[in-house]
Design a protein around this motif. Structure first.
Motif, PDB file in Angstrom:
ATOM      1  N   ALA A 166       9.642  -1.321  -3.490  1.00 46.66           N
ATOM      2  CA  ALA A 166       9.054  -1.662  -2.189  1.00 46.66           C
ATOM      3  C   ALA A 166       7.630  -2.171  -2.355  1.00 46.66           C
ATOM      4  O   ALA A 166       7.245  -3.191  -1.773  1.00 46.66           O
ATOM      5  CB  ALA A 166       9.077  -0.441  -1.273  1.00 46.66           C
ATOM      6  N   LEU A 167       6.824  -1.482  -3.153  1.00 48.65           N
ATOM      7  CA  LEU A 167       5.445  -1.917  -3.378  1.00 48.65           C
ATOM      8  C   LEU A 167       5.404  -3.289  -4.044  1.00 48.65           C
ATOM      9  O   LEU A 167       4.564  -4.134  -3.707  1.00 48.65           O
ATOM     10  CB  LEU A 167       4.703  -0.889  -4.239  1.00 48.65           C
ATOM     11  CG  LEU A 167       4.466   0.490  -3.604  1.00 48.65           C
ATOM     12  CD1 LEU A 167       3.855   1.438  -4.626  1.00 48.65           C
ATOM     13  CD2 LEU A 167       3.581   0.383  -2.375  1.00 48.65           C
ATOM     14  N   ARG A 223       0.018   5.635  -7.949  1.00 45.48           N
ATOM     15  CA  ARG A 223      -0.639   6.712  -7.232  1.00 45.48           C
ATOM     16  C   ARG A 223      -0.943   6.271  -5.800  1.00 45.48           C
ATOM     17  O   ARG A 223      -1.117   5.084  -5.532  1.00 45.48           O
ATOM     18  CB  ARG A 223      -1.933   7.110  -7.954  1.00 45.48           C
ATOM     19  CG  ARG A 223      -1.701   7.515  -9.398  1.00 45.48           C
ATOM     20  CD  ARG A 223      -2.993   7.768 -10.132  1.00 45.48           C
ATOM     21  NE  ARG A 223      -3.675   8.950  -9.659  1.00 45.48           N
ATOM     22  CZ  ARG A 223      -3.379  10.187 -10.045  1.00 45.48           C
ATOM     23  NH1 ARG A 223      -2.396  10.387 -10.921  1.00 45.48           N
ATOM     24  NH2 ARG A 223      -4.041  11.226  -9.576  1.00 45.48           N
ATOM     25  N   PRO A 224      -1.003   7.213  -4.881  1.00 42.13           N
ATOM     26  CA  PRO A 224      -1.270   6.841  -3.487  1.00 42.13           C
ATOM     27  C   PRO A 224      -2.614   6.140  -3.322  1.00 42.13           C
ATOM     28  O   PRO A 224      -3.606   6.519  -3.952  1.00 42.13           O
ATOM     29  CB  PRO A 224      -1.258   8.181  -2.755  1.00 42.13           C
ATOM     30  CG  PRO A 224      -0.460   9.098  -3.627  1.00 42.13           C
ATOM     31  CD  PRO A 224      -0.754   8.658  -5.025  1.00 42.13           C
ATOM     32  N   SER A 269      -9.494   2.314   8.786  1.00 43.17           N
ATOM     33  CA  SER A 269     -10.798   2.237   8.114  1.00 43.17           C
ATOM     34  C   SER A 269     -10.661   2.152   6.612  1.00 43.17           C
ATOM     35  O   SER A 269     -11.444   1.458   5.948  1.00 43.17           O
ATOM     36  CB  SER A 269     -11.649   3.455   8.508  1.00 43.17           C
ATOM     37  OG  SER A 269     -11.062   4.649   8.026  1.00 43.17           O
ATOM     38  N   ARG A 270      -9.671   2.844   6.036  1.00 43.49           N
ATOM     39  CA  ARG A 270      -9.544   2.875   4.584  1.00 43.49           C
ATOM     40  C   ARG A 270      -8.754   1.692   4.018  1.00 43.49           C
ATOM     41  O   ARG A 270      -9.058   1.215   2.920  1.00 43.49           O
ATOM     42  CB  ARG A 270      -8.843   4.177   4.151  1.00 43.49           C
ATOM     43  CG  ARG A 270      -9.641   5.448   4.368  1.00 43.49           C
ATOM     44  CD  ARG A 270     -10.853   5.516   3.443  1.00 43.49           C
ATOM     45  NE  ARG A 270     -11.542   6.786   3.517  1.00 43.49           N
ATOM     46  CZ  ARG A 270     -11.405   7.777   2.658  1.00 43.49           C
ATOM     47  NH1 ARG A 270     -10.598   7.638   1.618  1.00 43.49           N
ATOM     48  NH2 ARG A 270     -12.077   8.910   2.799  1.00 43.49           N
ATOM     49  N   LEU A 271      -7.740   1.231   4.744  1.00 43.84           N
ATOM     50  CA  LEU A 271      -6.829   0.241   4.155  1.00 43.84           C
ATOM     51  C   LEU A 271      -6.738  -1.083   4.901  1.00 43.84           C
ATOM     52  O   LEU A 271      -6.322  -2.085   4.314  1.00 43.84           O
ATOM     53  CB  LEU A 271      -5.404   0.852   4.066  1.00 43.84           C
ATOM     54  CG  LEU A 271      -5.266   2.125   3.240  1.00 43.84           C
ATOM     55  CD1 LEU A 271      -3.806   2.582   3.239  1.00 43.84           C
ATOM     56  CD2 LEU A 271      -5.758   1.906   1.808  1.00 43.84           C
ATOM     57  N   ARG A 285       0.843  -1.192   0.000  1.00 41.91           N
ATOM     58  CA  ARG A 285       0.000   0.000   0.000  1.00 41.91           C
ATOM     59  C   ARG A 285       0.886   1.253   0.000  1.00 41.91           C
ATOM     60  O   ARG A 285       1.972   1.267   0.597  1.00 41.91           O
ATOM     61  CB  ARG A 285      -0.904   0.014   1.231  1.00 41.91           C
ATOM     62  CG  ARG A 285      -1.847  -1.174   1.312  1.00 41.91           C
ATOM     63  CD  ARG A 285      -2.936  -1.101   0.259  1.00 41.91           C
ATOM     64  NE  ARG A 285      -4.019  -2.036   0.533  1.00 41.91           N
ATOM     65  CZ  ARG A 285      -5.299  -1.810   0.249  1.00 41.91           C
ATOM     66  NH1 ARG A 285      -5.656  -0.686  -0.345  1.00 41.91           N
ATOM     67  NH2 ARG A 285      -6.218  -2.719   0.517  1.00 41.91           N
ATOM     68  N   PHE A 286       0.367   2.289  -0.639  1.00 42.65           N
ATOM     69  CA  PHE A 286       1.112   3.545  -0.779  1.00 42.65           C
ATOM     70  C   PHE A 286       0.327   4.643  -0.077  1.00 42.65           C
ATOM     71  O   PHE A 286      -0.778   4.989  -0.481  1.00 42.65           O
ATOM     72  CB  PHE A 286       1.295   3.841  -2.267  1.00 42.65           C
ATOM     73  CG  PHE A 286       2.153   5.038  -2.589  1.00 42.65           C
ATOM     74  CD1 PHE A 286       2.995   5.609  -1.652  1.00 42.65           C
ATOM     75  CD2 PHE A 286       2.126   5.590  -3.869  1.00 42.65           C
ATOM     76  CE1 PHE A 286       3.794   6.705  -1.956  1.00 42.65           C
ATOM     77  CE2 PHE A 286       2.911   6.679  -4.197  1.00 42.65           C
ATOM     78  CZ  PHE A 286       3.747   7.239  -3.239  1.00 42.65           C
TER      79      PHE A 286
END
Length: 219
Positions: free
Chosen positions: A89-90, A132-133, A211-213, A8-9
């Motif tokens: 890294a991702l 993108r993030p 909550s988001r990730l 995750r970014f």
């Protein structure tokens, strides 16, 4: 062989003195406690060549060339940062937590510097592409408070950098620019009140990330 799940970014944005570096350190530590591999990085910088460009930008040497030239320097640093640090890294499944990314270029060189949004969008397509993030946390606080915190952190003996040296009106407008970006992209951005204490802000950051990730993922 099973391919590693993409990491995750997460990016942290906001004005001077918002506490991004502190919150990145705390977020990275909390993710590590959950067994998540984390790479904490920053812009401009985050790779050897990008750090060299950072020194030029923050010294103010590029200011006389104008906002477009600064935006191009940021793009060059970002390209190397992505290639050397972020994308590898991702790809191996690590999370990347970054102090500033393309939203800062949009706010500083775009809205404040007058570089056309279409030019910055073209640079993003070329340099950033699909990297993108997943989540952007906009740390928001009054500009006057942020500048006071930045001054206290830096100490009177250290010189201010290229952007912190701008006047209060610039930083107040910059705050509005970041809030406008967050309002335009609510699926990606969460505004965090950064005017409170470090622990309070860290909890708000964690709630947003959780909550988001992290919702639905096993620890």
């Amino acid at each position: 062989m099973t391919q590693a799940r993409r990491g995750r970014f997460v990016t942290l944005e906001g004005g001077e003195g918002a506490g991004k570096s502190t919150q990145i350190r705390r977020l990275a530590a909390r993710l590590a406690e959950r067994g998540v591999a984390v790479v904490a990085t920053r812009e401009p910088g985050g790779s050897p060549r990008a750090e060299e460009i950072r020194a030029v930008i923050l010294s103010g040497s590029a200011r006389r060339l104008g906002p477009l030239a600064e935006a191009l320097l940021f793009a060059a640093a970002r390209a190397d940062h992505l290639d050397v640090t972020i994308r590898p890294a991702l790809a191996r499944g690590a999370w990347v937590v970054c102090d500033r990314f393309f939203d800062s270029t949009r706010a500083y060189q775009g809205a404040r510097g007058g570089v056309d949004a279409s030019v910055l969008a073209a640079l993003d397509r070329i340099v950033v592409g699909e990297t993108r993030p997943d989540l952007t946390l906009v740390l928001d606080l009054p500009a006057e408070l942020g500048l006071a915190r930045a001054h206290a952190r830096r100490g009177a003996a250290e010189p201010v950098d290229r952007f912190e040296a701008e006047d209060l009106a610039f930083h107040e407008a910059l705050r509005r620019d970041f809030l406008a970006i967050a309002a335009a992209e609510p699926a990606r951005c969460v505004v965090v009140d950064a005017s409170g204490g470090e622990d309070e802000v860290a909890e708000a950051v964690w709630r947003a990330v959780e909550s988001r990730l992290l919702a639905g993922e096993t620890a």
